[in-house]
Scaffold this active site. Sequence first.
Site, PDB file in Angstrom:
ATOM      1  N   GLU A  96       0.822  -1.203   0.000  1.00 48.26           N
ATOM      2  CA  GLU A  96       0.000   0.000   0.000  1.00 48.26           C
ATOM      3  C   GLU A  96       0.857   1.255   0.000  1.00 48.26           C
ATOM      4  O   GLU A  96       1.938   1.282   0.584  1.00 48.26           O
ATOM      5  CB  GLU A  96      -0.908   0.005   1.244  1.00 48.26           C
ATOM      6  CG  GLU A  96      -1.999  -1.039   1.144  1.00 48.26           C
ATOM      7  CD  GLU A  96      -2.985  -0.998   2.307  1.00 48.26           C
ATOM      8  OE1 GLU A  96      -4.172  -1.171   2.040  1.00 48.26           O
ATOM      9  OE2 GLU A  96      -2.575  -0.801   3.461  1.00 48.26           O
ATOM     10  N   CYS A 120       5.941  -4.603  16.171  1.00 49.45           N
ATOM     11  CA  CYS A 120       5.516  -3.563  17.127  1.00 49.45           C
ATOM     12  C   CYS A 120       4.073  -3.838  17.577  1.00 49.45           C
ATOM     13  O   CYS A 120       3.200  -4.140  16.764  1.00 49.45           O
ATOM     14  CB  CYS A 120       5.597  -2.171  16.505  1.00 49.45           C
ATOM     15  SG  CYS A 120       7.274  -1.707  16.037  1.00 49.45           S
ATOM     16  N   CYS A 123       1.013  -1.849  15.787  1.00 41.46           N
ATOM     17  CA  CYS A 123       0.988  -1.603  14.342  1.00 41.46           C
ATOM     18  C   CYS A 123       0.383  -2.778  13.576  1.00 41.46           C
ATOM     19  O   CYS A 123       0.635  -3.938  13.896  1.00 41.46           O
ATOM     20  CB  CYS A 123       2.413  -1.335  13.861  1.00 41.46           C
ATOM     21  SG  CYS A 123       2.532  -0.967  12.103  1.00 41.46           S
ATOM     22  N   GLY A 163       6.590  -1.994   6.378  1.00 45.15           N
ATOM     23  CA  GLY A 163       7.963  -2.501   6.355  1.00 45.15           C
ATOM     24  C   GLY A 163       8.946  -1.619   7.089  1.00 45.15           C
ATOM     25  O   GLY A 163       8.652  -0.470   7.422  1.00 45.15           O
ATOM     26  N   GLU A 164      10.113  -2.188   7.370  1.00 52.64           N
ATOM     27  CA  GLU A 164      11.182  -1.458   8.037  1.00 52.64           C
ATOM     28  C   GLU A 164      12.268  -1.178   6.987  1.00 52.64           C
ATOM     29  O   GLU A 164      12.945  -2.097   6.526  1.00 52.64           O
ATOM     30  CB  GLU A 164      11.728  -2.293   9.201  1.00 52.64           C
ATOM     31  CG  GLU A 164      13.041  -1.827   9.788  1.00 52.64           C
ATOM     32  CD  GLU A 164      13.103  -0.323  10.121  1.00 52.64           C
ATOM     33  OE1 GLU A 164      12.141   0.213  10.685  1.00 52.64           O
ATOM     34  OE2 GLU A 164      14.122   0.303   9.793  1.00 52.64           O
ATOM     35  N   SER A 195      11.871   6.667   7.780  1.00 51.73           N
ATOM     36  CA  SER A 195      11.566   6.406   9.185  1.00 51.73           C
ATOM     37  C   SER A 195      11.977   4.990   9.576  1.00 51.73           C
ATOM     38  O   SER A 195      11.651   4.021   8.893  1.00 51.73           O
ATOM     39  CB  SER A 195      10.056   6.580   9.397  1.00 51.73           C
ATOM     40  OG  SER A 195       9.703   6.244  10.717  1.00 51.73           O
ATOM     41  N   SER A 218      11.256   6.119  15.168  1.00 51.36           N
ATOM     42  CA  SER A 218      10.055   5.813  15.935  1.00 51.36           C
ATOM     43  C   SER A 218      10.473   5.503  17.367  1.00 51.36           C
ATOM     44  O   SER A 218      11.009   4.433  17.636  1.00 51.36           O
ATOM     45  CB  SER A 218       9.347   4.592  15.326  1.00 51.36           C
ATOM     46  OG  SER A 218       8.854   4.929  14.049  1.00 51.36           O
ATOM     47  N   LEU A 219      10.259   6.454  18.252  1.00 56.17           N
ATOM     48  CA  LEU A 219      10.739   6.298  19.631  1.00 56.17           C
ATOM     49  C   LEU A 219       9.621   5.762  20.533  1.00 56.17           C
ATOM     50  O   LEU A 219       9.774   4.734  21.175  1.00 56.17           O
ATOM     51  CB  LEU A 219      11.267   7.647  20.138  1.00 56.17           C
ATOM     52  CG  LEU A 219      12.039   7.610  21.443  1.00 56.17           C
ATOM     53  CD1 LEU A 219      13.314   6.791  21.306  1.00 56.17           C
ATOM     54  CD2 LEU A 219      12.379   9.027  21.919  1.00 56.17           C
ATOM     55  N   HIS A 220       8.539   6.487  20.585  1.00 60.46           N
ATOM     56  CA  HIS A 220       7.291   6.047  21.222  1.00 60.46           C
ATOM     57  C   HIS A 220       7.322   5.826  22.725  1.00 60.46           C
ATOM     58  O   HIS A 220       6.354   5.328  23.297  1.00 60.46           O
ATOM     59  CB  HIS A 220       6.754   4.768  20.560  1.00 60.46           C
ATOM     60  CG  HIS A 220       6.567   4.876  19.081  1.00 60.46           C
ATOM     61  ND1 HIS A 220       6.210   6.034  18.452  1.00 60.46           N
ATOM     62  CD2 HIS A 220       6.692   3.950  18.089  1.00 60.46           C
ATOM     63  CE1 HIS A 220       6.117   5.829  17.145  1.00 60.46           C
ATOM     64  NE2 HIS A 220       6.423   4.584  16.890  1.00 60.46           N
ATOM     65  N   ASN A 294      -3.637   5.484  16.121  1.00 59.57           N
ATOM     66  CA  ASN A 294      -4.755   5.135  15.249  1.00 59.57           C
ATOM     67  C   ASN A 294      -5.215   3.713  15.543  1.00 59.57           C
ATOM     68  O   ASN A 294      -4.391   2.815  15.732  1.00 59.57           O
ATOM     69  CB  ASN A 294      -4.333   5.247  13.782  1.00 59.57           C
ATOM     70  CG  ASN A 294      -4.058   6.685  13.408  1.00 59.57           C
ATOM     71  OD1 ASN A 294      -4.865   7.571  13.677  1.00 59.57           O
ATOM     72  ND2 ASN A 294      -2.895   6.937  12.821  1.00 59.57           N
TER      73      ASN A 294
HETATM   74  N1  SAH Z   1       9.178   0.713  10.183  1.00 64.31           N
HETATM   75  C1  SAH Z   1       9.350   2.134  10.146  1.00 64.31           C
HETATM   76  C2  SAH Z   1       8.457   2.854   9.161  1.00 64.31           C
HETATM   77  C3  SAH Z   1       6.977   2.538   9.130  1.00 64.31           C
HETATM   78  S1  SAH Z   1       5.945   3.062  10.419  1.00 64.31           S
HETATM   79  C4  SAH Z   1       9.208   2.717  11.517  1.00 64.31           C
HETATM   80  O1  SAH Z   1       8.903   1.988  12.444  1.00 64.31           O
HETATM   81  O2  SAH Z   1       9.465   3.894  11.698  1.00 64.31           O
HETATM   82  C5  SAH Z   1       5.459   4.690  10.251  1.00 64.31           C
HETATM   83  C6  SAH Z   1       5.081   5.310  11.621  1.00 64.31           C
HETATM   84  O3  SAH Z   1       3.735   4.955  12.025  1.00 64.31           O
HETATM   85  C7  SAH Z   1       5.999   4.812  12.716  1.00 64.31           C
HETATM   86  O4  SAH Z   1       6.375   5.845  13.553  1.00 64.31           O
HETATM   87  C8  SAH Z   1       5.078   3.828  13.434  1.00 64.31           C
HETATM   88  O5  SAH Z   1       5.527   3.542  14.699  1.00 64.31           O
HETATM   89  C9  SAH Z   1       3.763   4.557  13.379  1.00 64.31           C
HETATM   90  N2  SAH Z   1       2.617   3.719  13.731  1.00 64.31           N
HETATM   91  C10 SAH Z   1       2.521   2.375  13.700  1.00 64.31           C
HETATM   92  N3  SAH Z   1       1.327   1.962  14.148  1.00 64.31           N
HETATM   93  C11 SAH Z   1       0.637   3.070  14.470  1.00 64.31           C
HETATM   94  C12 SAH Z   1      -0.691   3.300  14.970  1.00 64.31           C
HETATM   95  N4  SAH Z   1      -1.518   2.297  15.217  1.00 64.31           N
HETATM   96  N5  SAH Z   1      -1.070   4.577  15.168  1.00 64.31           N
HETATM   97  C13 SAH Z   1      -0.243   5.599  14.910  1.00 64.31           C
HETATM   98  N6  SAH Z   1       1.008   5.446  14.415  1.00 64.31           N
HETATM   99  C14 SAH Z   1       1.445   4.194  14.209  1.00 64.31           C
END
Ligand code: SAH
Length: 345
Positions: A96, A120, A123, A163-164, A195, A218-220, A294
Amino acid sequence: MNGKSDKTKIKSMTFEELEAFVESLGEKKFRAKQVFEWMHKGVRSFEEMTNLPKAFREKLAEAADLEALETETLQVSKKDGTRKYLFRLPDGQFVESVLMKYSYGNTVCISTQAGCRMGCAFCASCEGGLIRNLTAGEILDQVLAVSRDMGRKVDHVVVMGVGEPFDNYENLSRFLANIHDPRGFGMSFRSITVSTCGILPGIERFADEFPQVTLAISLHAPNAQIRGRLMPVDRTYPYEKLLETARKYVKKTNKRITFEYILIDGVNDSPQQAEELAGTLKGILCHINLIPFNEVLGRGFSSARPERVRRFQEVLQKNGYEATVRRELGSDIDGACGQLRAKKI
Ligand code: SAH
């Protein structure tokens, strides 16, 4: 037929490789420039390369594969015009891409793998595990196909889809070199953001090889404990090391890092955690992008309440950080962050 082809994948080649390939077909080198130009205009067949001699076009059609993705479905958000493309790959897999319209131009969010193995907790992209890496040509063709559909070149690319990217580094770097090549699409590196979930050797290599491309991490989480619960990658590349690598990245490139931080209700969204994050990131030149979580079904998480998002942002700003809240685009078509998958549903 599974649509797989043994033909040479020329959209995955660098310009120099394409020159060698064209010569191997008994043609003059300069023809490579024409083919390269056409490919980056998004043509879907050799027929369309009208300034090439017919015999050469036929030779190419026999020997080379244009890796043009098929659009399986296109959904358009009624809320904000965001467009989500489901592309079918030659072997029947899907990826996508999402086109978002901003005041400063169009941005396409592209995928680098079919599926993902990072796992993760929040996700949707990892639900079926990693299926396979995309080729450089398949990564590139997402940008070309969307540009073609829009009738103009997209202005920005964010590598934030399924994907990563650093788990597919070789193909990612070929893609970056190709989309930047002024003989083709000619996108400036500054218009691209990649990212990562925090693959440290990838970040180090990226600092050397693509210092002008924007890096997002992506720190979170404000600390190792919470990150470890959300992101399995933290076991291989722990929090402290990630911050150390981020510091080195800034020193080497003189560039600001973007930290992405999803806000999940009751997990990482308190004002105290915002203070902790501010302390953790001290001294790192950065921008913090807050992303309200989300909805992904079955994960047991919900989005931080709007007032908590605002408060979190205020605490960071009070501490001197530039912190923005990512606009949620395309949520009515499951096109928002974390909602992309590698399958047709
Ligand atoms: N694998 C890479 C790029 C794809 S993710 C990465 O992890 O950065 C793109 C962004 O969307 C990342 O910051 C990811 O953590 C975030 N993301 C994943 N699931 C999400 C969700 N349910 N709601 C909001 N952001 C989310």
